[in-house]
Design an enzyme around this catalytic site. Sequence first.
Site, PDB file in Angstrom:
ATOM      1  N   GLY A  59       0.829  -1.209   0.000  1.00 27.92           N
ATOM      2  CA  GLY A  59       0.000   0.000   0.000  1.00 27.92           C
ATOM      3  C   GLY A  59       0.861   1.255   0.000  1.00 27.92           C
ATOM      4  N   GLN A  60       0.186   2.400   0.092  1.00 28.90           N
ATOM      5  CA  GLN A  60       0.903   3.680  -0.015  1.00 28.90           C
ATOM      6  C   GLN A  60       1.986   3.801   1.064  1.00 28.90           C
ATOM      7  OE1 GLN A  60      -1.287   7.261   0.934  1.00 28.90           O
ATOM      8  NE2 GLN A  60      -0.021   8.540  -0.379  1.00 28.90           N
ATOM      9  N   TYR A 110     -15.215   4.241   6.871  1.00 29.33           N
ATOM     10  CA  TYR A 110     -13.768   4.268   7.160  1.00 29.33           C
ATOM     11  C   TYR A 110     -13.520   4.961   8.499  1.00 29.33           C
ATOM     12  CZ  TYR A 110      -8.839   5.617   6.367  1.00 29.33           C
ATOM     13  OH  TYR A 110      -7.488   5.811   6.470  1.00 29.33           O
ATOM     14  N   ILE A 130      -1.704  11.888   2.927  1.00 24.82           N
ATOM     15  CA  ILE A 130      -0.270  11.688   2.688  1.00 24.82           C
ATOM     16  C   ILE A 130       0.020  11.760   1.193  1.00 24.82           C
ATOM     17  CG2 ILE A 130       1.683  10.114   2.965  1.00 24.82           C
ATOM     18  CD1 ILE A 130       0.324   9.073   5.478  1.00 24.82           C
ATOM     19  N   LYS A 150     -12.044   3.695  12.139  1.00 26.02           N
ATOM     20  CA  LYS A 150     -10.873   4.325  12.774  1.00 26.02           C
ATOM     21  C   LYS A 150     -11.170   4.648  14.246  1.00 26.02           C
ATOM     22  CE  LYS A 150      -7.895   4.044   9.485  1.00 26.02           C
ATOM     23  NZ  LYS A 150      -6.901   2.954   9.581  1.00 26.02           N
TER      24      LYS A 150
HETATM   25  N1  SER Z   1      -6.038   9.539   3.098  1.00 18.93           N
HETATM   26  C1  SER Z   1      -7.158   8.849   3.660  1.00 18.93           C
HETATM   27  C2  SER Z   1      -8.343   8.927   2.814  1.00 18.93           C
HETATM   28  O1  SER Z   1      -8.478   9.904   2.116  1.00 18.93           O
HETATM   29  C3  SER Z   1      -7.482   9.433   4.988  1.00 18.93           C
HETATM   30  O2  SER Z   1      -6.885   8.688   5.968  1.00 18.93           O
HETATM   31  O3  SER Z   1      -9.157   8.055   2.841  1.00 18.93           O
END
Ligand code: SER
Length: 315
Positions: free
Chosen positions: A11-12, A143, A173, A147
């Site tokens: 992943g990233q 999501y 990021i 979290k």
């Molecule tokens: N970069 C992520 C997203 O946009 C956020 O944690 O889902």
Amino acid sequence: MEKILVTGALGQIGSELIPALRKKFGNENVIAVGHRKEPSEEFKNAGPFERADTRNKDELKALIEKYNIDTIYHLVGVLSAVGEKNPDLAWDVNMNGLKNILELAVEYKIKRLFWPSSIAAFGPTTPLENTPQKTILEPTTMYGVTKVAGELLCQYYFVKYGLDVRSLRYPGIISWKTPPGGGTTDYAVAIYYEGLEKGHYDCFVRGNTVLPMMYMDDAVKATMQLMEAEPEKITIRTAYNLTAVSFSAKELADNVAEHIEGFTCTFIPDERQKIADSWPSTIDDSKAREDWGWNHQFGLDEISADMVKNLKNNK
Ligand code: SER
């Protein structure tokens, strides 16, 4: 000697954290765990690579035993935009994977565990300017729900079992090694890819959308710094607020235009605008700065310069 397992290796974050960990701890001591994606030859040859579905506890258990693992970075996660398309999958991967890892971490007396949280833990009822460490957490994406639940679960395992689990609420990021992968903050990555390819980008949020962002080099540094800190320094066992720079999508586009000649951008919001609007624009990360010395290096202009340089070299 550390024996480190990293899930979500392709992943990233995984694809950049793993080389940094290998540099520090030795190639053979960092076990990269992917699921479906095919690693590049370079990645495969650099050190141990295994496949596992983190929802399958037996597969994880076998790897922990095989390599005598004592440290885990559990990075697997379905991101926000993909999660809204398939909320059941987001719940299944994000929650059941984490629960398996936490249970195994206790069973195998794992010394230290890292799990990423996100700005997605916040929601429209959170103060969205200079968002405090302790605040309202009522996210409106699946999501984000995973979290918040995950943060509480990590803290529970720390309180109940003494598990040394640590976490960061990453902002968006920006990085160049992997193409954008299903997040809402992906526009800040895609703009460089498409800018170089086509000279133009159709941005999926409004120009005045401001979100907190960070360059990958800083994100890797923060993660390693957090994991190296003495346990007494860690006063937050849910997840630390973390940020580097906040800018609007229009400011980003203007900056990209300074680095890519003739670049143009239009703003055509889609369903991801609503998600972006529910997240903070600026974050108070003073706790991370106080507790374990967090300090970012890259501002927007440095990010653009490095992104453009690396994407050009990588063509
Ligand atoms: N970069 C992520 C997203 O946009 C956020 O944690 O889902």
